[in-house]
Enzyme design. Structure first.
Site, short mmCIF file in Angstrom:
data_model
loop_
_atom_site.label_atom_id
_atom_site.label_comp_id
_atom_site.label_asym_id
_atom_site.label_seq_id
_atom_site.Cartn_x
_atom_site.Cartn_y
_atom_site.Cartn_z
N HIS A 1 -53.49 12.86 -4.60
CA HIS A 1 -54.05 13.59 -3.45
C HIS A 1 -55.41 13.04 -3.00
CE1 HIS A 1 -50.78 16.26 -4.23
NE2 HIS A 1 -51.18 17.17 -3.38
N HIS B 1 -29.90 -5.32 23.71
CA HIS B 1 -28.99 -4.32 23.15
C HIS B 1 -28.02 -3.83 24.22
CE1 HIS B 1 -32.54 -4.41 20.55
NE2 HIS B 1 -31.74 -4.05 19.58
N GLU C 1 -45.63 16.80 7.65
CA GLU C 1 -46.74 16.08 8.24
C GLU C 1 -46.27 15.12 9.32
OE1 GLU C 1 -45.98 16.03 4.99
OE2 GLU C 1 -47.46 17.41 4.13
N HIS D 1 -24.23 -4.16 19.09
CA HIS D 1 -25.45 -3.34 19.10
C HIS D 1 -26.64 -4.11 19.65
CE1 HIS D 1 -28.81 -0.84 17.65
NE2 HIS D 1 -29.34 -1.99 17.30
#
Lengths: 693, 693
Positions: A494, A30, A432, A274
């Protein structure tokens, strides 16, 4: 102090050329941002950061996080220039087997790499954790010092890319950084408007500056295109960094408009630069533009390199000042210095083993999450280095040490949570993923142990952070409660079913699912005794019996440390005997194995129950122990309220498991266990059919 | 037209009381927002949305997404009030086994539930996909119609919670919604400042309105507290929705300040009312405040219910108008109507099977990702319902159908990508998680098939969306390339090791890893032939040989449809024979099994090679086929560049795999395969030692 001499400019250009040479040699890599970020990175490493090229462990250093890990050359080249352990041979070995210069910066492979980066977003999100950790340690060691006067003051500098700012995990972490008023965090966003699919206008048109202002950040913009030409105004950047340091109550974003790949003649400002080598012609063109000989490769003028490496002397000067402040602090804070020395050495507190509670079977049923909360509270005074919290499920995850203050700016306290900036209880909000990345940042600090709690189902949301912890070998702790259909009425969205298997599949992650309160206690002790690997602590919502280890046939919970152990030996009328059958289970299903054992023994089938809280810890035992616990020639059947996948390694083979191969449902948990056949009766029936086959 | 009569108010209050009764009866649930959202939901279902209580499949309906699935009662109660399939008995059965009213709304369990919600963030993120899908279908069916005049115009309404707005996935999706100028998307954010850990000030202090403005959204704020008292000003809300509908070039956020749990006397505005029953006293108090008899439970006044259900008549009136417009469209667009009928019926195009390319071994090595790109391009004209794109890796994932326009506002076109609002190629930016959720939204639309590409390693970032697709049984397609250490130099952060096992652990997800170009073609055909399950298509970065199915011993790739098949039968001098050994592999490792077979057969060990692109498809075959392919009593050894976990189900047991049990490294891929022992030689050695044991 701002300096940017002609020699500096030439050095910066040399590093661009070396980046191009390195990518060309290996044939992939890169180069684009390694060119355009060269002057910004130079400012950071040569003029801004406290950084000792000879000592990556110096506690007084500023931390540097290269969030777009693919531009690893940006970091390697500064380390090379500064004489910080990278030499020309290492640049030539870019992206090859065993080198110090892997494709992305890998923690542990290269000195001064503070964190493995590459999966976009993780670096910036974990940098928020670095900033948390700095504040917490200052609070433990030197809370009375005026701002900027403590040897425990430092900054966290981040280079971030367009990709980092598109990833959701950084949105989560950046919002928290604003709430926490992290004045020690300074992010330079390389706003180059090019990603792999070229012009970012197809997918990234939001106003990032305004978004960060909305998070409560201090935002500055430096536009190197503002004159119409591209002018690398390093002075403006330096001054923006100085402003950012002045801003002690807000994290800072410096939006730096650059041209990717500049000054590569034909490929600058394209997606093509890139992630691919330039090719011979463009490489020559770049060297010509910058006044280098296209025929020469991997060259840095000796004098220029010597000039670059004078940063070591400047650093040594600052370090002398810092050392004096540090010694002064030590002499004025002998008790704190003792704690500090222990934390640096990674040692355990003296009364560590005594701190862990033991539970009695007469305490009645207790969810393992509740037992975990009691253990954490018992550790509060003994292990000040332990801290953490929950992603808005504190009461459910039992992650709060009783009475400990929240880690919060004073004006963010609420009726439910008091605290201060040096507090201990973390509130991640409903984020989370960021909770995992932040705890990784905390844990990478090396002195404290951070933990993050949520429901096991949401381990999916934080999985990229969990994997990175495992890859780095840092001991982050994830507390995952509500670990099965035992969650009950909230239903299949869940209820984890595949999560134990999916987590066990991650190399170097310890998955620990205790069967009762005493197993929880020993599990915590075992987890906190090592610093090599992350752990997922898997805990039940529902109450579980506490096995009576004294009066009944149940063996000591100390066996937890070995991952799997004989909880109840096979018996016949004459006492303990060789088992006809071994039942192996984890967590809430161990009690079902215990009940099945009773039935089977009543039928004359001598049955051993093995509790296996951690298959990884068990795998690490020697062959003798393992075959002692699970004899190879004895029928072995497992029970766990999740998929069978992976259990075949421990049982007598495929189909020798009571398991759950489909999603759950919304109902009370007792109904679910019954309807889905995760019962002692089902285990008995299976054993009978296999035993008689 | 805005209406809010006394009867409406009484109905809204009745629904609050019913919510409290339902949670009280089952003993758990989420009453708080079911109370406070009752008037807003009433406006949507009774006055705003096009919604036919008797026909959940009506294509002209507005779509409703309840992103905070925990407040499922908010939806169930409106369906009850409207007479849309929920009756009082269903409310009494809340959160119990087999009911129409599970803890979270489950797609398929309850009529009019457009999507399973519960894992926060997914609903809002997928709603962006619903909005994409509406625009794409309009473009396919009725692109010339003036805005708002087509039977294919509708709105997507979302209720979102604090938690939804904290999750990173919604940040990703909301940014894309802004770029895409989704005027058809209207989000009501329930800004109640309370989550489970109580006052959100501890973790959520950002300025959400400003953030959404930064994304390019139209933002309005309605503050029901602005007078100092709490006044449920439904008229202001209604007008804001009307404004949002006027705004056709921007998605709309309506920030609605509410008090959670209002008017529950003691628990309103606390975390305690979020997810627990009220208790007898508070329940009585609520009923008294609202003027209901505390002694009565599960009662709705007959007249009031009849009043509520008049929404069916209003709906029928609108539907007549819509039907007329639809019939007019049909008669003017017979060809499009034919396509529409096929899509509604879920049928395949006539020339479907012929569209799939066959590849010749003489084509040389071809990466399976490249073959996949060719298949997609070949399908472009045949299957207009197929569309998708990549999370900024289009060129690497080969997800672009050649020549197809991008799905973009006209002013977002770039030099690399031309397109228009009805285009086909999606650009997700570096937002893997949102790409998964958006494709779920698209696919839930039911008419089109969406796909999202990224590297396999980043399946971790999108895992919550993948799981939800599997749980719902919707046929989203995830194209995951760079599927092993074959990725090479970018190193361990980018090299999947555990991902095949972790994905196979998810119930109801098909994981498909073809071994060569022809397997890719048959795999796509198989995937597109079903609409019951999501698929992960796992493709190589590196070139792979194309097996010569005509001239050599290789059998037809049609076997792919059965998941695993005999690619090369065991032979001896007299031709095909019973195998001594079966080698089973997937993807890039099948060629290694083929090479090992040759060596082993040279040593007199008759060796069969089974290619197993999809273990899920294989598991679905009958026992006869399965034992024919993998005879139970023959030594079976697997090879796959990932963890062994799960393979024990197919091999002769633990240790009968050539696998990779640790993370990768940065080097060229040939070096990695050699250093890590994923080679034909390693397979031969393992087979020899097992065969001779």
């Amino acid at each position: 102090e701002y300096v940017y001499s002609d020699q500096d400019q030439r050095a910066v250009d040399t590093l661009r050329v070396l980046a191009a040479d390195a990518v060309e040699k290996v044939g992939s890599g890169h180069p684009g941002t390694a060119f355009s970020l060269s002057p910004a990175a130079w400012q950071l490493f040569q003029n801004v950061m406290h950084f000792d090229p000879k000592d990556q462990h110096w506690q007084g250093r500023d931390r540097f996080v290269l969030s777009p890990g693919h531009t690893s050359l940006t970091l390697y080249l500064q380390l090379f220039a500064a004489g910080a352990g990278i030499e020309m041979e290492d640049l030539k070995a870019l992206r090859t087997w065993g080198s110090k210069t892997p494709g992305h910066p890998e923690y542990g492979d290269t000195d001064h790499v503070e964190i493995t980066t590459g999966p976009l977003g993780q670096g910036l999100a974990s940098a928020v954790g670095f900033a948390y950790d700095q504040r917490r340690i200052r609070g433990l060691m030197d809370p009375e010092a005026a701002p900027g006067t403590s040897p425990f003051d430092h900054h966290v500098f981040v280079i971030a890319s367009d990709g980092d700012l598109q990833e959701g995990v950084t949105a989560e972490a950046s919002s928290l950084a604003g709430t926490q008023e992290l004045g020690n965090l300074i992010v330079i966003w390389d706003d180059n408007k090019i990603s792999i699919e070229d012009d970012t206008d197809i997918a990234f048109t939001e106003n990032v500056d305004k978004r960060y202002e909305a998070y409560g950040w201090h935002v500055q913009r430096i536009d190197w295109l503002q004159t119409g030409d591209y002018v690398e105004d390093t002075k403006a950047l330096y001054e923006a960094i100085a402003n950012a340091k002045q801003e002690t109550d807000k994290p800072s974003l410096i939006s730096l408009r650059t041209i990717i790949g500049w000054p590569s003649p034909k490929k600058q400002n394209t997606g093509g630069i890139h992630g691919a080598k330039l090719g011979t012609e463009e490489l020559s063109g770049l060297k010509e533009v910058l006044g280098f000989d296209p025929e020469q490769h991997f060259v840095m003028d000796d004098e220029l390199l010597a000039h670059a490496r004078t940063v070591g002397e400047r650093s040594a000067q600052y370090r002398q000042t810092w050392d004096a402040a540090y010694q002064s602090w030590r002499s004025h804070n002998p008790e704190r210095a003792k704690l500090y020395d222990r934390l640096v050495a990674g040692g355990l507190p003296e009364n560590f083993a005594d701190a862990f509670p033991r539970f009695e079977s007469t305490d009645g049923n207790m969810a393992t999450r509740a037992a975990s909360g009691k253990v954490l509270s018992a550790l509060a005074d003994v292990m000040p280095e332990l801290w953490g919290g929950s992603a808005d499920l504190a009461g459910s995850n039992n992650t709060t040490m009783a009475g400990e203050p929240s880690f919060l700016p004073v004006d963010r306290q609420t009726q439910s949570w008091s605290g201060h900036p040096y507090g201990r209880t973390l509130h991640f909000g409903i984020r989370e993923h960021a909770s995992g990345s932040i705890v990784n940042g905390i844990t990478l600090g090396g002195l404290t142990r951070g933990y993050a709690g949520t429901f096991l189902i949401f381990s999916d949301y934080m999985r990229p952070a969990v994997r990175l912890a495992a890859l780095m070998g840092v001991p982050s702790i994830f507390v995952w409660t509500h670990d099965s259909i035992g969650l009950g009425e909230d239903g299949p969205t869940h209820q984890p079913v595949e999560h134990l298997a999916a987590l066990r599949a991650i190399p170097n992650l310890d998955v620990v699912r205790p069967a009762d309160a005493n197993e929880v206690s020993v599990a915590w002790q075992t987890i906190l005794s090592q610093r090599q690997r992350p752990t997922g602590m898997i805990l039940s919502r529902q109450g579980l019996p506490i096995f009576d280890r004294d009066q009944e046939a149940f063996r000591s919970a100390e066996g937890v440390a070995r991952g799997a152990y004989v909880l109840a030996e096979a018996t016949n009328d004459s006492g303990e005997t060789t088992p006809d059958v071994v039942l192996i289970g984890t967590g809430s299903e161990v009690q079902l194995a215990v009940a099945a054992r009773q039935t089977l023994q009543g039928q004359g089938i001598a049955t051993r129950v093995v509790s296996a809280p951690s298959l990884e810890w068990f795998d690490a035992q020697d062959e003798a122990y393992r075959s002692d616990v699970l004899p190879k020639d004895v029928l072995t059947v497992s029970i766990e309220a999740g998929v069978e996948q992976g259990w075949q390694k421990y049982t007598s083979g495929q189909g020798h498991s009571v398991s759950l191969e489909h999603f759950g449902a919304s109902a009370d948990y007792q109904t679910l266990f019954t309807k889905f056949g995760i019962t002692a009766e089902a285990l008995v029936t299976k054993v009978q059919s296999l035993y008689n086959a």
